[in-house]
Design a protein around this motif. Sequence first.
Motif, PDB file in Angstrom:
ATOM      1  N   GLU A 148       0.870  -1.174   0.000  1.00 54.54           N
ATOM      2  CA  GLU A 148       0.000   0.000   0.000  1.00 54.54           C
ATOM      3  C   GLU A 148       0.906   1.222   0.000  1.00 54.54           C
ATOM      4  O   GLU A 148       1.804   1.334   0.847  1.00 54.54           O
ATOM      5  CB  GLU A 148      -0.901   0.012   1.235  1.00 54.54           C
ATOM      6  CG  GLU A 148      -1.809   1.203   1.284  1.00 54.54           C
ATOM      7  CD  GLU A 148      -2.700   1.231   2.528  1.00 54.54           C
ATOM      8  OE1 GLU A 148      -3.336   2.270   2.740  1.00 54.54           O
ATOM      9  OE2 GLU A 148      -2.739   0.238   3.279  1.00 54.54           O
TER      10      GLU A 148
ATOM     11  N   THR B  96       1.361   5.546  -0.405  1.00 54.98           N
ATOM     12  CA  THR B  96       0.891   6.930  -0.471  1.00 54.98           C
ATOM     13  C   THR B  96       2.063   7.752  -0.991  1.00 54.98           C
ATOM     14  O   THR B  96       3.111   7.825  -0.350  1.00 54.98           O
ATOM     15  CB  THR B  96       0.448   7.434   0.912  1.00 54.98           C
ATOM     16  OG1 THR B  96      -0.577   6.568   1.403  1.00 54.98           O
ATOM     17  CG2 THR B  96      -0.066   8.861   0.836  1.00 54.98           C
TER      18      THR B  96
ATOM     19  N   THR C 174      -9.033   0.832  -7.145  1.00 57.12           N
ATOM     20  CA  THR C 174      -9.538  -0.039  -6.086  1.00 57.12           C
ATOM     21  C   THR C 174     -10.907   0.452  -5.632  1.00 57.12           C
ATOM     22  O   THR C 174     -11.256   1.626  -5.802  1.00 57.12           O
ATOM     23  CB  THR C 174      -8.582  -0.075  -4.866  1.00 57.12           C
ATOM     24  OG1 THR C 174      -8.496   1.240  -4.312  1.00 57.12           O
ATOM     25  CG2 THR C 174      -7.204  -0.567  -5.254  1.00 57.12           C
TER      26      THR C 174
ATOM     27  N   SER D  55     -13.349  -0.200  -2.102  1.00 62.10           N
ATOM     28  CA  SER D  55     -13.518  -0.839  -0.806  1.00 62.10           C
ATOM     29  C   SER D  55     -14.881  -1.504  -0.727  1.00 62.10           C
ATOM     30  O   SER D  55     -15.907  -0.882  -1.003  1.00 62.10           O
ATOM     31  CB  SER D  55     -13.372   0.201   0.313  1.00 62.10           C
ATOM     32  OG  SER D  55     -13.555  -0.401   1.561  1.00 62.10           O
TER      33      SER D  55
ATOM     34  N   TRP E 110     -10.778   0.887   4.186  1.00 59.77           N
ATOM     35  CA  TRP E 110      -9.485   0.728   3.524  1.00 59.77           C
ATOM     36  C   TRP E 110      -9.604   1.204   2.078  1.00 59.77           C
ATOM     37  O   TRP E 110     -10.273   0.585   1.256  1.00 59.77           O
ATOM     38  CB  TRP E 110      -9.056  -0.737   3.577  1.00 59.77           C
ATOM     39  CG  TRP E 110      -7.664  -0.972   3.062  1.00 59.77           C
ATOM     40  CD1 TRP E 110      -6.606  -0.117   3.124  1.00 59.77           C
ATOM     41  CD2 TRP E 110      -7.169  -2.149   2.423  1.00 59.77           C
ATOM     42  NE1 TRP E 110      -5.485  -0.685   2.569  1.00 59.77           N
ATOM     43  CE2 TRP E 110      -5.814  -1.941   2.125  1.00 59.77           C
ATOM     44  CE3 TRP E 110      -7.752  -3.357   2.070  1.00 59.77           C
ATOM     45  CZ2 TRP E 110      -5.028  -2.886   1.500  1.00 59.77           C
ATOM     46  CZ3 TRP E 110      -6.963  -4.305   1.453  1.00 59.77           C
ATOM     47  CH2 TRP E 110      -5.617  -4.069   1.172  1.00 59.77           C
TER      48      TRP E 110
ATOM     49  N   PRO F 228      -6.700   2.449  -0.252  1.00 56.98           N
ATOM     50  CA  PRO F 228      -5.323   2.845  -0.535  1.00 56.98           C
ATOM     51  C   PRO F 228      -5.238   3.765  -1.745  1.00 56.98           C
ATOM     52  O   PRO F 228      -5.984   3.605  -2.711  1.00 56.98           O
ATOM     53  CB  PRO F 228      -4.611   1.518  -0.800  1.00 56.98           C
ATOM     54  CG  PRO F 228      -5.678   0.537  -1.119  1.00 56.98           C
ATOM     55  CD  PRO F 228      -6.920   1.022  -0.449  1.00 56.98           C
TER      56      PRO F 228
ATOM     57  N   ARG G 226      -2.602   3.875  -3.656  1.00 52.78           N
ATOM     58  CA  ARG G 226      -2.001   3.013  -4.672  1.00 52.78           C
ATOM     59  C   ARG G 226      -1.789   1.640  -4.049  1.00 52.78           C
ATOM     60  O   ARG G 226      -1.261   1.527  -2.950  1.00 52.78           O
ATOM     61  CB  ARG G 226      -0.668   3.612  -5.132  1.00 52.78           C
ATOM     62  CG  ARG G 226       0.026   2.805  -6.209  1.00 52.78           C
ATOM     63  CD  ARG G 226       1.275   3.560  -6.713  1.00 52.78           C
ATOM     64  NE  ARG G 226       1.991   2.803  -7.697  1.00 52.78           N
ATOM     65  CZ  ARG G 226       1.699   2.746  -8.991  1.00 52.78           C
ATOM     66  NH1 ARG G 226       0.674   3.426  -9.451  1.00 52.78           N
ATOM     67  NH2 ARG G 226       2.413   2.030  -9.819  1.00 52.78           N
ATOM     68  N   LEU G 227      -2.195   0.601  -4.764  1.00 55.98           N
ATOM     69  CA  LEU G 227      -2.025  -0.767  -4.298  1.00 55.98           C
ATOM     70  C   LEU G 227      -1.242  -1.540  -5.352  1.00 55.98           C
ATOM     71  O   LEU G 227      -1.555  -1.474  -6.542  1.00 55.98           O
ATOM     72  CB  LEU G 227      -3.385  -1.430  -4.069  1.00 55.98           C
ATOM     73  CG  LEU G 227      -3.355  -2.856  -3.532  1.00 55.98           C
ATOM     74  CD1 LEU G 227      -2.790  -2.882  -2.106  1.00 55.98           C
ATOM     75  CD2 LEU G 227      -4.730  -3.474  -3.564  1.00 55.98           C
TER      76      LEU G 227
ATOM     77  N   SER H 187       4.842   3.752   2.698  1.00 54.55           N
ATOM     78  CA  SER H 187       4.275   2.490   2.234  1.00 54.55           C
ATOM     79  C   SER H 187       4.222   1.458   3.355  1.00 54.55           C
ATOM     80  O   SER H 187       4.925   1.556   4.354  1.00 54.55           O
ATOM     81  CB  SER H 187       5.067   1.942   1.047  1.00 54.55           C
ATOM     82  OG  SER H 187       6.419   1.815   1.378  1.00 54.55           O
TER      83      SER H 187
END
Length: 100
Positions: free
Chosen positions: A8, A10, A42, A44, A49, A51, A53-54, A87
């Motif tokens: 994950e 940021t 993504t 949820s 949750w 994120p 960027r995943l 991360s």
Amino acid sequence: MPALVLVEVTIHNPELYEEYKKHTLATIQMFGGRFVVRGAKTESLEGDWNPERLVILEFPSIQAAKNWWASPEYTIAKNIRYQTATSKMLLVESLGPVGG
């Protein structure tokens, strides 16, 4: 048994983070890894949750993933990531190949 690395991220410096991305693919491939998810959208389904960027990587084994993470080649990229993003990274044993 395959292994997955879930990350994950940021991003705080998008321009420099692009340099991290340029260095990462070759290092992953050196250890038999591949991207399963790389920054895709993504949604949820439960909880809060969401994120920014995943990323999900697949490696042939737990040891291959650990060797990649500790490698001198990835350390160069990792140091760029430390400067550009916050991360969380999780290593997990997989039940088998993705899609298999």
